[in-house]
Design a protein around this motif. Sequence first.
Motif, PDB file in Angstrom:
ATOM      1  N   GLY A 185     -44.018  21.237  39.118  1.00 15.93           N
ATOM      2  CA  GLY A 185     -44.480  20.787  40.429  1.00 15.93           C
ATOM      3  C   GLY A 185     -44.028  19.389  40.822  1.00 15.93           C
ATOM      4  O   GLY A 185     -43.228  18.753  40.128  1.00 15.93           O
ATOM      5  N   PRO A 186     -44.559  18.885  41.969  1.00 18.55           N
ATOM      6  CA  PRO A 186     -44.015  17.689  42.614  1.00 18.55           C
ATOM      7  C   PRO A 186     -44.266  16.367  41.894  1.00 18.55           C
ATOM      8  O   PRO A 186     -43.642  15.365  42.219  1.00 18.55           O
ATOM      9  CB  PRO A 186     -44.704  17.654  43.982  1.00 18.55           C
ATOM     10  N   VAL A 187     -45.195  16.334  40.920  1.00 17.50           N
ATOM     11  CA  VAL A 187     -45.369  15.112  40.118  1.00 17.50           C
ATOM     12  C   VAL A 187     -45.563  15.557  38.682  1.00 17.50           C
ATOM     13  O   VAL A 187     -46.510  16.289  38.385  1.00 17.50           O
ATOM     14  CB  VAL A 187     -46.631  14.312  40.532  1.00 17.50           C
ATOM     15  N   HIS A 188     -44.698  15.147  37.791  1.00 19.24           N
ATOM     16  CA  HIS A 188     -44.886  15.492  36.380  1.00 19.24           C
ATOM     17  C   HIS A 188     -44.257  14.427  35.505  1.00 19.24           C
ATOM     18  O   HIS A 188     -43.606  13.515  35.992  1.00 19.24           O
ATOM     19  CB  HIS A 188     -44.329  16.895  36.076  1.00 19.24           C
ATOM     20  N   GLN A 189     -44.495  14.534  34.226  1.00 20.37           N
ATOM     21  CA  GLN A 189     -43.932  13.541  33.303  1.00 20.37           C
ATOM     22  C   GLN A 189     -42.732  14.125  32.562  1.00 20.37           C
ATOM     23  O   GLN A 189     -42.619  15.336  32.382  1.00 20.37           O
ATOM     24  CB  GLN A 189     -44.996  13.096  32.310  1.00 20.37           C
ATOM     25  N   ILE A 190     -41.828  13.224  32.137  1.00 14.83           N
ATOM     26  CA  ILE A 190     -40.711  13.623  31.261  1.00 14.83           C
ATOM     27  C   ILE A 190     -40.736  12.633  30.089  1.00 14.83           C
ATOM     28  O   ILE A 190     -41.126  11.472  30.263  1.00 14.83           O
ATOM     29  CB  ILE A 190     -39.335  13.482  31.949  1.00 14.83           C
ATOM     30  N   HIS A 191     -40.291  13.056  28.940  1.00 13.78           N
ATOM     31  CA  HIS A 191     -40.232  12.154  27.792  1.00 13.78           C
ATOM     32  C   HIS A 191     -38.942  11.343  27.842  1.00 13.78           C
ATOM     33  O   HIS A 191     -37.851  11.907  27.898  1.00 13.78           O
ATOM     34  CB  HIS A 191     -40.292  12.954  26.488  1.00 13.78           C
ATOM     35  N   GLY A 192     -39.109  10.014  27.799  1.00 13.31           N
ATOM     36  CA  GLY A 192     -37.946   9.137  27.733  1.00 13.31           C
ATOM     37  C   GLY A 192     -37.617   8.822  26.284  1.00 13.31           C
ATOM     38  O   GLY A 192     -38.125   9.473  25.364  1.00 13.31           O
ATOM     39  N   ALA A 193     -36.771   7.783  26.066  1.00 15.13           N
ATOM     40  CA  ALA A 193     -36.396   7.403  24.701  1.00 15.13           C
ATOM     41  C   ALA A 193     -37.527   6.607  24.063  1.00 15.13           C
ATOM     42  O   ALA A 193     -38.301   5.932  24.765  1.00 15.13           O
ATOM     43  CB  ALA A 193     -35.127   6.566  24.738  1.00 15.13           C
ATOM     44  N   LEU A 194     -37.653   6.667  22.757  1.00 13.13           N
ATOM     45  CA  LEU A 194     -38.608   5.884  21.966  1.00 13.13           C
ATOM     46  C   LEU A 194     -40.041   5.989  22.491  1.00 13.13           C
ATOM     47  O   LEU A 194     -40.736   4.996  22.648  1.00 13.13           O
ATOM     48  CB  LEU A 194     -38.175   4.397  21.930  1.00 13.13           C
ATOM     49  N   GLY A 195     -40.450   7.178  22.824  1.00 15.32           N
ATOM     50  CA  GLY A 195     -41.842   7.434  23.195  1.00 15.32           C
ATOM     51  C   GLY A 195     -42.200   7.064  24.631  1.00 15.32           C
ATOM     52  O   GLY A 195     -43.364   7.185  25.033  1.00 15.32           O
ATOM     53  N   GLU A 196     -41.206   6.619  25.427  1.00  9.55           N
ATOM     54  CA  GLU A 196     -41.522   6.247  26.823  1.00  9.55           C
ATOM     55  C   GLU A 196     -41.867   7.512  27.636  1.00  9.55           C
ATOM     56  O   GLU A 196     -41.341   8.593  27.356  1.00  9.55           O
ATOM     57  CB  GLU A 196     -40.300   5.563  27.440  1.00  9.55           C
ATOM     58  N   ARG A 197     -42.781   7.331  28.629  1.00  3.32           N
ATOM     59  CA  ARG A 197     -43.086   8.471  29.509  1.00  3.32           C
ATOM     60  C   ARG A 197     -42.633   8.143  30.930  1.00  3.32           C
ATOM     61  O   ARG A 197     -43.013   7.113  31.477  1.00  3.32           O
ATOM     62  CB  ARG A 197     -44.586   8.765  29.502  1.00  3.32           C
ATOM     63  N   LEU A 198     -41.817   9.031  31.477  1.00  5.09           N
ATOM     64  CA  LEU A 198     -41.259   8.800  32.823  1.00  5.09           C
ATOM     65  C   LEU A 198     -42.014   9.652  33.835  1.00  5.09           C
ATOM     66  O   LEU A 198     -42.453  10.762  33.511  1.00  5.09           O
ATOM     67  CB  LEU A 198     -39.800   9.247  32.853  1.00  5.09           C
ATOM     68  N   LEU A 199     -42.096   9.132  35.055  1.00  3.81           N
ATOM     69  CA  LEU A 199     -42.747   9.902  36.118  1.00  3.81           C
ATOM     70  C   LEU A 199     -41.656  10.494  37.020  1.00  3.81           C
ATOM     71  O   LEU A 199     -40.903   9.748  37.658  1.00  3.81           O
ATOM     72  CB  LEU A 199     -43.652   8.960  36.918  1.00  3.81           C
ATOM     73  N   HIS A 200     -41.581  11.820  37.041  1.00  3.71           N
ATOM     74  CA  HIS A 200     -40.562  12.513  37.841  1.00  3.71           C
ATOM     75  C   HIS A 200     -41.271  13.029  39.086  1.00  3.71           C
ATOM     76  O   HIS A 200     -42.229  13.789  38.973  1.00  3.71           O
ATOM     77  CB  HIS A 200     -40.009  13.666  37.005  1.00  3.71           C
ATOM     78  N   VAL A 201     -40.826  12.633  40.284  1.00  2.00           N
ATOM     79  CA  VAL A 201     -41.653  12.878  41.450  1.00  2.00           C
ATOM     80  C   VAL A 201     -40.861  13.276  42.697  1.00  2.00           C
ATOM     81  O   VAL A 201     -39.797  12.718  42.968  1.00  2.00           O
ATOM     82  CB  VAL A 201     -42.531  11.607  41.725  1.00  2.00           C
ATOM     83  N   PHE A 202     -41.384  14.288  43.418  1.00  2.00           N
ATOM     84  CA  PHE A 202     -40.825  14.565  44.759  1.00  2.00           C
ATOM     85  C   PHE A 202     -41.924  14.881  45.767  1.00  2.00           C
ATOM     86  O   PHE A 202     -41.676  15.420  46.841  1.00  2.00           O
ATOM     87  CB  PHE A 202     -39.770  15.674  44.703  1.00  2.00           C
TER      88      PHE A 202
END
Length: 752
Positions: A69-86
Amino acid sequence: MSMPFYLGIPALVSVGALALGLFPRFFNKSPIANLPGPPAGSVLLGNVPQVMDPRTAGKFTASLCETYGPVHQIHGALGERLLHVFDPRALHSILVADMEHFPKELAPINALRFLLGPGMLGSEGLQHRRQRKLLNSAFSQTHLRNMMPMMFEVGDKLRGAMAEHVTTKAEELDVNAWMAKTSLDILGHAFLGYSFDSFVEDSRDSLGESIKSFFAVFGKVSLVAFLVPSLSHFLPESLIRMLFRVFPFSANLHRLLDISDTMRRRATEIVQVKKAALNKGDEELLRRVGEGKDIMSLLLKSNMIASEDDKISDDEVIAQVSTIMLAGLDTTSNALSHILYVLAQDTTAQEQLRAELLAAQRPSFAGRSTSSIPHDELMRLPYLDAVFRETLRLYPPVGFMSRRAATDIVLPLTWPVCGKDGSMMHEVVVPKGTLVVPNLQACNRNKALWGDDALEWRPERWMEELPKELYEAHVPGIYSNLMTFSGGGRSCIGVKFAELETKIVLSILLTAFKFELTDKPVVWNFSVVDYPTMGESSTKPELLLKVSPLLAAPATEKDSLVPPSASCSDTSVTPHSFIDKGIGGSKTTIRVHHGAVDQTMVTTGSPSTVMRHVKAVLEGMGVDVIIEGDYKYRCTRPKRTHVRLDDPGTPDASSPPHQVSSYTEPEAGSDAMRVAAAVPGSTPGSVPPIGVAAIYGVAQQDGGDEVRFAVELTRLAQLDGTYSLDVRRLKGNLRSYTFLYDTLRQRVDLQR
Ligand code: HEM
């Protein structure tokens, strides 16, 4: 080269500190961890490899949007959490309402600032606002209108150059490379008042080459985008640069640094020359490419009169050269490639667009000799507009962007999201430092806004009523409910420029050529700017399409009468037997003129007489002439053997008379017939005697290098019996060529 040990210490310290600073992420729970999202692809790198690989990134991110869906998380490098959004409201907050809380980077320097300097893409806050204010006025609609003739002129050169490759039948051309040349030339003229001469064979401009290869090389060392901001917390820019130079990281990193150095050096030179011209006054500017109407000249002028608070520094001005060339080049040229690709897939749409363009063409206006469409009409053509919008909706060249939350901030949502713990989230708390990735393509393709056919390329949707859900969502994009050009205070400054350029180039190409698919598969790669490759295994940006000419210039009755009967010993005309074989297909026709006309080269004389006269003049200048057709010569002025500084325009007396040394007998069936340039009366079969010495200008005016150029008589489409002598540089220094052109023009004196 081994690294000196004193440089190794800060490097080790910085890498260690970096690792220690980032490691706690594995253990701290971010509030966005409750958002839905995919499992990490790897413990250390999360989903980064899937997102960074141009081959997989498009499909992977699209499937994430579909699944989570339109807002979710993705795993970045070294445990970072990214916000993927549309989600439209979230996008509005990130790009417009809370823009100041979402800069591109929190670190002192981001990768683009490091590589390009403090230009628009690499600056933040007040510095960015000052730059944007100055550039906004230079990109105004009025200035863009002034650029239209120049854009047409480059388009005409493109058509002429393409026509040389596609004379009678379909040929496979790398349309992506042609569009890159076109966009580079248009940007060079319009933005810098500088000619890259992209359509001149063998022309290699170090700035143009650097700009064209920048993103491709940058994409191969994307680690730089991660390392530079992190290192810039503890190391000055100069030391990072030095570390990158001495570290045996990779050849591509060193190449990227070389490209960055070249761009800075050339940009500095260009800005200095422009400033000097501005200081000398308008006369000097008028003599230059762009005549002082180019965006950089306007920017320099505005900066001179700006208040101290609004002025930008020389470094900032210089950084805009590479920044804006890069921001405008691949985006627009790849958009053009994508449009031609979809039209090659859908030939009915291509025909419909061609019919609209042909119907709108005017024979000539505003000093243009070729048919074209005036600005307002061009921008209003409904189907052209629909094709432009629909292709940029479905295939935005920039698919995603990135921002960092500068503070803990609450993001409002259009649609609530179900958290992993089963709770409904109507807003998302974004912790300071979170990397936020607005997905522009996903918003443009969202079925909830665009309807069930959102994934179809259907230009007609723009000629119908758009869905009410789209209007109600208030998508924050600056252009047509699309996110293609982003939104807010960092949206694309070149949107109108890109639209004008794309429409002009399409109006020229589609009325001259037909585009079809080849049997080879085309793959579009999802990267900083999307690009095509031929097949899965190739990494070379390339788009092969079959291109064929639409209209062969019809031979007029008058044309077919020339040349007059001539004896074989008269080398000034091609023997009839040779012409009659029809070699090259265009021996007896005069092509229609394309592009601007030099009034002093217009003639109403008989074509054969004019060509004989021109050839005699070229011979008098000591130029080697190859007869390519009845109305076309290919000419070479040889390199000077001794440098002379005396009067211009005289044969170089210190060098031996130019000998026509490379004489070869015409092969039966060969397309070109070489003649003894300097010696009237020699026959094609005889070895020419020593000829007239070649002509050279003074050293400041003429470098004395070898210059190759084509001379062709063309007919003006709208004026019966009127011809233009077109001269085109093929190789050699621009100043030497200009000297030869001016000399030829004076000596042929067609207006007499
Ligand atoms: C189809 C063509 C183009 C597309 C799709 C496009 C897209 C975009 C997007 C999405 C951004 C926002 C990037 C971000 O914030 O990270 C942007 C920014 C920018 N674009 Fe374009 N662009 C195009 C053509 C051009 C042209 C022709 C120029 C200039 C001649 C240009 C100059 C810029 C500049 C200077 C920025 C940075 C603005 C700022 O940071 O304030 N673009 N563009």
